[in-house]
Design an enzyme around this catalytic site. Structure first.
Site, short mmCIF file in Angstrom:
data_model
loop_
_atom_site.label_atom_id
_atom_site.label_comp_id
_atom_site.label_asym_id
_atom_site.label_seq_id
_atom_site.Cartn_x
_atom_site.Cartn_y
_atom_site.Cartn_z
N CYS A 112 -18.40 -57.85 -44.95
CA CYS A 112 -19.25 -58.25 -46.08
C CYS A 112 -18.69 -57.83 -47.44
O CYS A 112 -19.17 -58.29 -48.47
CB CYS A 112 -20.66 -57.70 -45.89
N HIS A 254 -24.26 -57.78 -52.61
CA HIS A 254 -24.10 -58.50 -51.34
C HIS A 254 -25.49 -58.79 -50.79
O HIS A 254 -26.34 -57.90 -50.67
CB HIS A 254 -23.30 -57.63 -50.37
N ASN A 284 -27.68 -63.65 -44.79
CA ASN A 284 -26.48 -62.84 -45.05
C ASN A 284 -25.26 -63.67 -44.64
O ASN A 284 -25.05 -63.92 -43.46
CB ASN A 284 -26.56 -61.54 -44.23
#
Ligand code: COA
Length: 339
Positions: A112, A254, A284
């Site tokens: 990520c 993020h 996500n």
């Protein structure tokens, strides 16, 4: 003035198939409300079989080049956890799909945090004069890694791609990448992992009974480490730029969990509305998350020329990082793409 990489374009791309919380509530032992209130996610996009990460990446890259009126970049960097294949890298395929056969092209794997690692690589190449233009892409088909029986990961992740085109410019001008900070802690590798398919657990037919090919995540410690490391990294880039927290117009974290984004904003002393949020629509998307959030912020005109923007992320590795930039003067999108 010192050389810097400057953002010349931002674009995103999502595969068309939408998966809603209601749909997942039928598939897993969960509810629409649990997913929405515990993560902030309402829907995410998944690829259909036949669409690879390079397809999403190339479309985001094509849109970024087109919006800058360019047809060339000297280097293509793809941050991804879900490459088309374990070998070779995905970036050369993406470059060729963009008609850029012959240019430097490589992948970056930092889960990520991947986009920030790739941004650092692209910005350094441009600032050092090694490339005039760098196309930095975050792209994922995370749905291909998910265990169909795991409700924790199954409700969180989505597919997509985002791209940023960097050009040579000067520090202080609108769009300049002013500072990047990156970090890692390999002792936390097991918190976020895909065990099979590497040198430790070979993807070999004989090993199939023992190999675990799925993405695994220990949610709660990841949550806590993400809040801590994203906040620390944000402070580090603020120190490097000399910006005060109050100077920040937007926090683009993020897009992991709305509670993580709000906790980071709170610890920094920022009102929650300064955190840009698009995870309700996309989930996500790992390495694609930050450039997709920037693309959505641009399309919705939430980011204005000269605004001070702080990016921050945490991901598998563990890895983390932050970057400070000012928002560039980008032309209005005549026909904004649906994503
Ligand atoms: N539906 C219903 N219950 C669920 C669930 C789901 N989809 N997923 C997990 N649960 C349950 C757990 O089994 C647990 O049950 P138990 O108490 O009976 O053991 C309970 O919810 C609480 O689990 P916990 O992990 O403490 O919940 P949480 O509030 O921390 O939320 C996450 C779970 C995964 C949403 C959260 O930890 C998170 O977002 N972590 C970060 C994930 C992330 O973004 N990773 C990407 C890299 S940064």
């Amino acid at each position: 003035m010192a050389h810097a990489a400057v953002v010349a374009a931002v674009a995103g791309h999502l595969p068309p198939h939408v998966v809603t919380n209601h749909e997942l509530a039928q598939r897993f032992d969960t509810t629409e409300e649990w997913i929405r209130t515990r993560t902030g996610i309402v829907q995410r996009h998944h690829v259909r079989a036949g669409t690879a990460t390079s397809d999403l990446a190339a479309e985001a890259g094509r849109r970024a080049l087109a919006s800058a009126g360019e047809d060339h970049a000297d280097v293509v960097i793809v941050a991804t956890t879900t490459p088309d294949r374990p070998c070779p890298a995905t970036a050369p395929t993406v470059a060729s799909k963009l008609g850029l056969t012959g240019v430097a092209a490589y992948d970056i794997a930092a889960v990520c945090t991947g986009f920030l690692y790739a941004l650092q690589a692209g910005a350094s190449a441009v600032a050092a004069g090694a490339a005039r233009r760098a196309l930095v892409i975050g792209a994922e088909t995370f749905s291909t890694l998910l265990d169909p029986s795991d409700r924790t990961t199954g409700v969180i992740f989505g597919d997509g791609a985002g791209a940023v085109l960097l050009r040579a410019g000067a520090r202080g001008e609108a769009g300049a990448i002013e500072a990047v900070h990156l970090g890692s802690d390999g002792t936390l590798a097991d918190l976020i992992t895909v065990r099979a398919g590497g040198s430790e657990q070979r993807a070999h037919p004989d090993d199939e009974a023992h190999a675990d090919p799925y993405f695994r995540m220990d949610g709660r410690p990841v949550f806590m480490a993400a809040v801590r490391r994203m906040t620390e990294s944000a402070h580090t880039v603020l120190r490097r730029t000399g910006w005060a927290v109050d100077d920040l117009d937007h926090l683009v974290g993020h897009q992991a969990n709305i509670r993580i984004l709000h906790a980071v904003a709170e610890r920094l002393g920022l009102p929650p509305e300064r955190a840009l949020v698009n995870l309700d629509r996309v989930g996500n998307t790992a390495a694609a998350s930050i450039p997709l959030a920037l693309a959505h912020g641009r399309r919705e005109r939430r980011l204005g020329t000269g605004d001070r923007v702080l990016l921050t992320a945490f991901g598998g590795g563990a890895t983390w990082g932050a970057a400070a930039l000012t928002w560039p003067d980008l032309p209005d999108l005549q026909h904004p793409p649906a994503t």
